[in-house]
Design a protein around this motif. Structure first.
Motif, PDB file in Angstrom:
ATOM      1  N   GLU A   1      -0.780  -5.942 -19.133  1.00  0.00           N
ATOM      2  CA  GLU A   1      -1.279  -7.214 -18.615  1.00  0.00           C
ATOM      3  C   GLU A   1      -0.700  -8.326 -19.471  1.00  0.00           C
ATOM      4  O   GLU A   1      -0.505  -8.156 -20.665  1.00  0.00           O
ATOM      5  CB  GLU A   1      -2.815  -7.224 -18.673  1.00  0.00           C
ATOM      6  CG  GLU A   1      -3.460  -8.514 -18.265  1.00  0.00           C
ATOM      7  CD  GLU A   1      -3.266  -8.876 -16.812  1.00  0.00           C
ATOM      8  OE1 GLU A   1      -3.181 -10.071 -16.507  1.00  0.00           O
ATOM      9  OE2 GLU A   1      -3.190  -7.967 -15.975  1.00  0.00           O
ATOM     10  N   LYS A   2      -0.429  -9.463 -18.881  1.00  0.00           N
ATOM     11  CA  LYS A   2       0.106 -10.577 -19.655  1.00  0.00           C
ATOM     12  C   LYS A   2      -1.017 -11.463 -20.186  1.00  0.00           C
ATOM     13  O   LYS A   2      -2.133 -11.453 -19.674  1.00  0.00           O
ATOM     14  CB  LYS A   2       1.059 -11.400 -18.807  1.00  0.00           C
ATOM     15  CG  LYS A   2       0.380 -12.104 -17.641  1.00  0.00           C
ATOM     16  CD  LYS A   2       1.345 -12.958 -16.873  1.00  0.00           C
ATOM     17  CE  LYS A   2       0.548 -13.715 -15.816  1.00  0.00           C
ATOM     18  NZ  LYS A   2       1.164 -14.937 -15.421  1.00  0.00           N
ATOM     19  N   SER A   3      -0.691 -12.239 -21.210  1.00  0.00           N
ATOM     20  CA  SER A   3      -1.620 -13.224 -21.741  1.00  0.00           C
ATOM     21  C   SER A   3      -1.520 -14.489 -20.906  1.00  0.00           C
ATOM     22  O   SER A   3      -0.478 -14.793 -20.325  1.00  0.00           O
ATOM     23  CB  SER A   3      -1.302 -13.549 -23.201  1.00  0.00           C
ATOM     24  OG  SER A   3      -1.605 -12.454 -24.022  1.00  0.00           O
ATOM     25  N   ASP A   4      -2.611 -15.233 -20.841  1.00  0.00           N
ATOM     26  CA  ASP A   4      -2.637 -16.513 -20.136  1.00  0.00           C
ATOM     27  C   ASP A   4      -2.445 -17.635 -21.153  1.00  0.00           C
ATOM     28  O   ASP A   4      -2.602 -17.440 -22.352  1.00  0.00           O
ATOM     29  CB  ASP A   4      -3.978 -16.683 -19.414  1.00  0.00           C
ATOM     30  CG  ASP A   4      -4.195 -15.625 -18.342  1.00  0.00           C
ATOM     31  OD1 ASP A   4      -3.275 -15.399 -17.543  1.00  0.00           O
ATOM     32  OD2 ASP A   4      -5.280 -15.021 -18.325  1.00  0.00           O
ATOM     33  N   ASP A   5      -2.153 -18.842 -20.657  1.00  0.00           N
ATOM     34  CA  ASP A   5      -1.931 -19.952 -21.583  1.00  0.00           C
ATOM     35  C   ASP A   5      -3.171 -20.798 -21.835  1.00  0.00           C
ATOM     36  O   ASP A   5      -3.114 -21.778 -22.564  1.00  0.00           O
ATOM     37  CB  ASP A   5      -0.769 -20.825 -21.103  1.00  0.00           C
ATOM     38  CG  ASP A   5      -1.022 -21.435 -19.725  1.00  0.00           C
ATOM     39  OD1 ASP A   5      -2.083 -21.168 -19.133  1.00  0.00           O
ATOM     40  OD2 ASP A   5      -0.145 -22.171 -19.250  1.00  0.00           O
ATOM     41  N   HIS A   6      -4.316 -20.425 -21.241  1.00  0.00           N
ATOM     42  CA  HIS A   6      -5.548 -21.174 -21.474  1.00  0.00           C
ATOM     43  C   HIS A   6      -6.768 -20.288 -21.214  1.00  0.00           C
ATOM     44  O   HIS A   6      -6.640 -19.199 -20.669  1.00  0.00           O
ATOM     45  CB  HIS A   6      -5.594 -22.425 -20.594  1.00  0.00           C
ATOM     46  CG  HIS A   6      -5.685 -22.111 -19.126  1.00  0.00           C
ATOM     47  ND1 HIS A   6      -4.608 -21.691 -18.385  1.00  0.00           N
ATOM     48  CD2 HIS A   6      -6.736 -22.127 -18.271  1.00  0.00           C
ATOM     49  CE1 HIS A   6      -4.993 -21.479 -17.130  1.00  0.00           C
ATOM     50  NE2 HIS A   6      -6.274 -21.734 -17.041  1.00  0.00           N
ATOM     51  N   ASN A   7      -7.908 -20.786 -21.616  1.00  0.00           N
ATOM     52  CA  ASN A   7      -9.162 -20.071 -21.365  1.00  0.00           C
ATOM     53  C   ASN A   7      -9.643 -20.319 -19.949  1.00  0.00           C
ATOM     54  O   ASN A   7      -9.431 -21.398 -19.383  1.00  0.00           O
ATOM     55  CB  ASN A   7     -10.255 -20.545 -22.332  1.00  0.00           C
ATOM     56  CG  ASN A   7     -10.035 -20.055 -23.730  1.00  0.00           C
ATOM     57  OD1 ASN A   7      -9.331 -20.695 -24.505  1.00  0.00           O
ATOM     58  ND2 ASN A   7     -10.626 -18.927 -24.059  1.00  0.00           N
TER      59      ASN A   7
END
Length: 142
Positions: free
Chosen positions: A20-26
């Protein structure tokens, strides 16, 4: 201390077989958040919760621990490792069903600086971080 050792043993079992990839915000609120809000707030968290199958031996051992402990789970809902390990941890702890274990989930920003009041003194450098306390003192972390 025994519980910490058991958590170290089950942690590798919580890994999923996908990337899974990381997102750039919460996406979820920062700070203390319930497991219900974690699972309801992000589809990937709920899916990983459903897909994870805990191993019975470590779960039984955690269930049998009688020493009261608190576990702080510091995670970022944006983080790919948190997306993997936090839902599996939630499910494992539900299966263990040990009322002597109190769990606090804290969602942090990408810099791991906010919420500052909850992170003060925790020395968190990566997420997720699982910190085990016994009698108010840290006994271990993963």
């Amino acid at each position: 201390m025994r519980l910490f050792v058991l958590l170290v043993l089950i942690f590798p079992m919580m890994a999923m077989a996908y990337e899974e990839k990381s997102d750039d915000h919460n996406f979820l609120q920062l700070g203390i958040i319930t497991k219900k809000d974690i699972l309801a707030g992000r589809k990937i968290y709920n899916q990983n919760y459903v897909d994870y199958v805990p191993k019975s031996d470590p779960i039984q051992a955690i269930h049998n621990c009688s020493q009261p402990v608190e576990i702080k789970v510091i995670f970022g809902d944006w983080c790919k490792d948190s997306k993997k390990h936090v839902p599996a941890f939630i499910k494992a702890m539900e299966f263990a069903d040990n009322r002597a274990i109190q769990i606090v989930y804290i969602n942090v920003d990408r810099q791991k600086k906010e919420p500052a009041d909850l992170l003060q003194g925790l020395d968190v450098h990566s997420v997720p971080t699982f910190i085990v306390y016994s009698e108010g003192k840290e006994t271990g972390r993963i």
